[in-house]
Design a protein around this motif. Sequence first.
Motif, PDB file in Angstrom:
ATOM      1  N   MET A   1       0.804  -1.268   0.019  1.00 32.19           N
ATOM      2  CA  MET A   1      -0.136   0.192  -0.097  1.00 32.19           C
ATOM      3  C   MET A   1       0.766   1.234  -0.158  1.00 32.19           C
ATOM      4  SD  MET A   1      -2.773   0.988   2.658  1.00 32.19           S
ATOM      5  CE  MET A   1      -3.866  -0.148   2.473  1.00 32.19           C
ATOM      6  N   ALA A   2       0.697   2.252  -1.089  1.00 32.75           N
ATOM      7  CA  ALA A   2       1.601   3.425  -1.315  1.00 32.75           C
ATOM      8  C   ALA A   2       1.064   4.336  -0.052  1.00 32.75           C
ATOM      9  CB  ALA A   2       1.206   3.973  -2.497  1.00 32.75           C
ATOM     10  N   ILE A   3       2.088   4.877   0.604  1.00 28.58           N
ATOM     11  CA  ILE A   3       1.826   6.071   1.742  1.00 28.58           C
ATOM     12  C   ILE A   3       2.096   7.403   0.992  1.00 28.58           C
ATOM     13  CG2 ILE A   3       2.124   6.669   4.084  1.00 28.58           C
ATOM     14  CD1 ILE A   3       2.188   3.481   4.913  1.00 28.58           C
ATOM     15  N   TYR A   4       1.534   8.264   1.419  1.00 27.39           N
ATOM     16  CA  TYR A   4       1.828   9.625   0.962  1.00 27.39           C
ATOM     17  C   TYR A   4       2.099  10.664   2.174  1.00 27.39           C
ATOM     18  CZ  TYR A   4       0.295   7.410  -3.466  1.00 27.39           C
ATOM     19  OH  TYR A   4       0.164   6.882  -4.574  1.00 27.39           O
ATOM     20  N   PHE A   5       2.853  11.601   2.076  1.00 30.82           N
ATOM     21  CA  PHE A   5       2.962  12.670   3.052  1.00 30.82           C
ATOM     22  C   PHE A   5       2.700  13.872   2.562  1.00 30.82           C
ATOM     23  CE2 PHE A   5       6.005   9.248   3.612  1.00 30.82           C
ATOM     24  CZ  PHE A   5       5.837   8.685   5.189  1.00 30.82           C
ATOM     25  N   LYS A   6       2.158  14.876   3.316  1.00 31.73           N
ATOM     26  CA  LYS A   6       2.034  16.149   2.921  1.00 31.73           C
ATOM     27  C   LYS A   6       1.950  17.255   4.326  1.00 31.73           C
ATOM     28  CE  LYS A   6      -1.610  19.139   1.052  1.00 31.73           C
ATOM     29  NZ  LYS A   6      -3.226  19.066   0.592  1.00 31.73           N
ATOM     30  N   PRO A   7       2.734  18.140   4.147  1.00 31.93           N
ATOM     31  CA  PRO A   7       2.890  19.158   5.273  1.00 31.93           C
ATOM     32  C   PRO A   7       1.547  20.013   5.571  1.00 31.93           C
ATOM     33  CG  PRO A   7       3.978  20.163   3.581  1.00 31.93           C
ATOM     34  CD  PRO A   7       3.640  18.781   2.926  1.00 31.93           C
ATOM     35  N   LEU A   8       1.240  20.230   6.660  1.00 27.43           N
ATOM     36  CA  LEU A   8       0.056  20.892   6.865  1.00 27.43           C
ATOM     37  C   LEU A   8       0.634  22.161   7.946  1.00 27.43           C
ATOM     38  CD1 LEU A   8      -2.693  18.592   7.874  1.00 27.43           C
ATOM     39  CD2 LEU A   8      -2.292  19.968   5.864  1.00 27.43           C
ATOM     40  N   GLY A   9       0.864  23.254   7.349  1.00 25.52           N
ATOM     41  CA  GLY A   9       1.647  24.389   8.009  1.00 25.52           C
ATOM     42  C   GLY A   9       2.840  23.902   8.042  1.00 25.52           C
ATOM     43  N   ASP A  10       3.496  24.574   9.186  1.00 27.00           N
ATOM     44  CA  ASP A  10       5.000  24.385   9.640  1.00 27.00           C
ATOM     45  C   ASP A  10       5.120  23.236  10.783  1.00 27.00           C
ATOM     46  OD1 ASP A  10       4.134  25.944  11.474  1.00 27.00           O
ATOM     47  OD2 ASP A  10       5.714  27.332  11.276  1.00 27.00           O
ATOM     48  N   SER A  11       4.040  22.908  11.527  1.00 26.79           N
ATOM     49  CA  SER A  11       4.243  21.899  12.560  1.00 26.79           C
ATOM     50  C   SER A  11       3.193  20.550  12.492  1.00 26.79           C
ATOM     51  CB  SER A  11       3.958  22.673  13.936  1.00 26.79           C
ATOM     52  OG  SER A  11       2.580  23.265  13.800  1.00 26.79           O
ATOM     53  N   ALA A  12       2.857  20.415  11.369  1.00 26.91           N
ATOM     54  CA  ALA A  12       1.986  19.106  11.217  1.00 26.91           C
ATOM     55  C   ALA A  12       2.227  18.590   9.974  1.00 26.91           C
ATOM     56  CB  ALA A  12       0.483  19.341  11.515  1.00 26.91           C
ATOM     57  N   LEU A  44       6.721  15.039  19.522  1.00 27.57           N
ATOM     58  CA  LEU A  44       5.463  14.427  19.168  1.00 27.57           C
ATOM     59  C   LEU A  44       4.242  15.149  20.181  1.00 27.57           C
ATOM     60  CD1 LEU A  44       3.436  12.692  17.433  1.00 27.57           C
ATOM     61  CD2 LEU A  44       3.955  10.887  19.232  1.00 27.57           C
ATOM     62  N   ILE A  45       3.245  15.800  19.449  1.00 27.69           N
ATOM     63  CA  ILE A  45       2.315  16.598  20.396  1.00 27.69           C
ATOM     64  C   ILE A  45       1.132  15.782  20.199  1.00 27.69           C
ATOM     65  CG2 ILE A  45       0.843  18.600  20.542  1.00 27.69           C
ATOM     66  CD1 ILE A  45       3.190  19.965  19.402  1.00 27.69           C
ATOM     67  N   GLU A  46       0.351  15.440  19.263  1.00 23.53           N
ATOM     68  CA  GLU A  46      -0.774  14.715  19.069  1.00 23.53           C
ATOM     69  C   GLU A  46      -0.779  14.209  17.663  1.00 23.53           C
ATOM     70  OE1 GLU A  46      -5.226  15.732  19.478  1.00 23.53           O
ATOM     71  OE2 GLU A  46      -4.102  17.451  19.136  1.00 23.53           O
ATOM     72  N   VAL A  47      -1.715  12.808  17.706  1.00 25.49           N
ATOM     73  CA  VAL A  47      -1.935  12.131  16.433  1.00 25.49           C
ATOM     74  C   VAL A  47      -3.497  11.842  16.160  1.00 25.49           C
ATOM     75  CG1 VAL A  47      -1.713  10.036  15.038  1.00 25.49           C
ATOM     76  CG2 VAL A  47       0.263  10.912  16.791  1.00 25.49           C
ATOM     77  N   VAL A  48      -4.022  12.440  15.339  1.00 26.65           N
ATOM     78  CA  VAL A  48      -5.536  12.635  15.051  1.00 26.65           C
ATOM     79  C   VAL A  48      -5.812  11.719  13.550  1.00 26.65           C
ATOM     80  CG1 VAL A  48      -7.508  13.840  14.431  1.00 26.65           C
ATOM     81  CG2 VAL A  48      -5.713  14.896  15.812  1.00 26.65           C
ATOM     82  N   PRO A  49      -6.438  10.526  13.699  1.00 24.95           N
ATOM     83  CA  PRO A  49      -6.783   9.535  12.844  1.00 24.95           C
ATOM     84  C   PRO A  49      -8.024  10.114  12.110  1.00 24.95           C
ATOM     85  CG  PRO A  49      -7.128   8.453  14.858  1.00 24.95           C
ATOM     86  CD  PRO A  49      -6.723   9.696  15.200  1.00 24.95           C
ATOM     87  N   SER A  50      -8.028   9.662  11.047  1.00 21.15           N
ATOM     88  CA  SER A  50      -9.417   9.883  10.155  1.00 21.15           C
ATOM     89  C   SER A  50      -9.766   8.476   9.266  1.00 21.15           C
ATOM     90  CB  SER A  50      -9.439  10.950   9.286  1.00 21.15           C
ATOM     91  OG  SER A  50      -8.499  10.962   8.168  1.00 21.15           O
ATOM     92  N   TYR A  51     -10.473   8.589   8.213  1.00 18.37           N
ATOM     93  CA  TYR A  51     -10.936   7.502   7.475  1.00 18.37           C
ATOM     94  C   TYR A  51      -9.687   6.982   6.593  1.00 18.37           C
ATOM     95  CZ  TYR A  51     -16.037   7.775   7.671  1.00 18.37           C
ATOM     96  OH  TYR A  51     -17.285   7.817   8.043  1.00 18.37           O
ATOM     97  N   THR A  52      -8.959   7.944   5.929  1.00 19.15           N
ATOM     98  CA  THR A  52      -7.996   7.503   5.186  1.00 19.15           C
ATOM     99  C   THR A  52      -6.501   7.945   5.516  1.00 19.15           C
ATOM    100  OG1 THR A  52      -8.138   9.546   3.592  1.00 19.15           O
ATOM    101  CG2 THR A  52      -9.400   7.484   3.170  1.00 19.15           C
ATOM    102  N   ASN A  53      -6.368   8.712   6.484  1.00 19.03           N
ATOM    103  CA  ASN A  53      -5.142   9.261   7.042  1.00 19.03           C
ATOM    104  C   ASN A  53      -5.069   9.666   8.530  1.00 19.03           C
ATOM    105  OD1 ASN A  53      -6.396  11.922   7.367  1.00 19.03           O
ATOM    106  ND2 ASN A  53      -6.347  12.105   5.323  1.00 19.03           N
TER     107      ASN A  53
END
Length: 237
Positions: A1-12, A44-53
């Motif tokens: 399964m391919a996994i993709y990364f994307k920055p969300l601002g400068d701290s996530a 590490l501060i927090e990890v928030v899961p959703s349906y696909t990421n």
Amino acid sequence: MAIYFKPLGDSAILVTFGDGISEEIHLSIKKFLKILEMHPFNGLIEVVPSYTNLCIYYDVYLVSQWKFEGSTPYVKVVNYINTLLLKEEIEVNETSRIIEIPVCYGGIYGPDLNEVATYNQLSEQEVIQIHTKNECLIYMLGFAPGFAFMGGMDEKIATPRKETPRLKIPAGSVGIAGKQTGIYPFETPGGWQIIGRTPLKLFLPEQNPPTLFRAGDRIRFVTISEEEYKNLAGEIK
């Protein structure tokens, strides 16, 4: 399964495991969460899961102090995540809590039951039978504290959201939005098709955790009469 990364601002960072609502993707996210729980990183501060990421929040200053490969905090975290993904497969406990949710369908408790039935060319009773047939898996909590997004509902009763959301949806309202079903934990605006209501309290701020549900639970809807609803509501108060 391919996994993709994307920055969300400068701290996530957003780590994407796939597309669509899938138990396979859900299991992959659960496995990675378990690995990260076993091997957390400094910052590490927090990890928030959703349906696909899942979204990983981190302290930029602490991560920047690492002696780990990477030119920026974001790259350091990506590289660290990749090392975790290479670790041996771990076993994830597949045992889910099964929670029965009593629901009074239709009438004042489910004002959109007829609309869902008409849209799918079914009777109201058929909609109720279909909605109570399958166990639904909670993939994530979101939108409001304790609001559970569930998959596993039979697509025979899938119905689009309302074009104009209501300003007030009563606490405990059970709704349908597309292929999803969910329960409003307290009064809030919303656009889901409301087919019933449960007397159970879902948001419990005085408890820890403050919600009845958690991701990975399986929900079994059980139909009750209006009289049973009123009796249960009185007992729960």
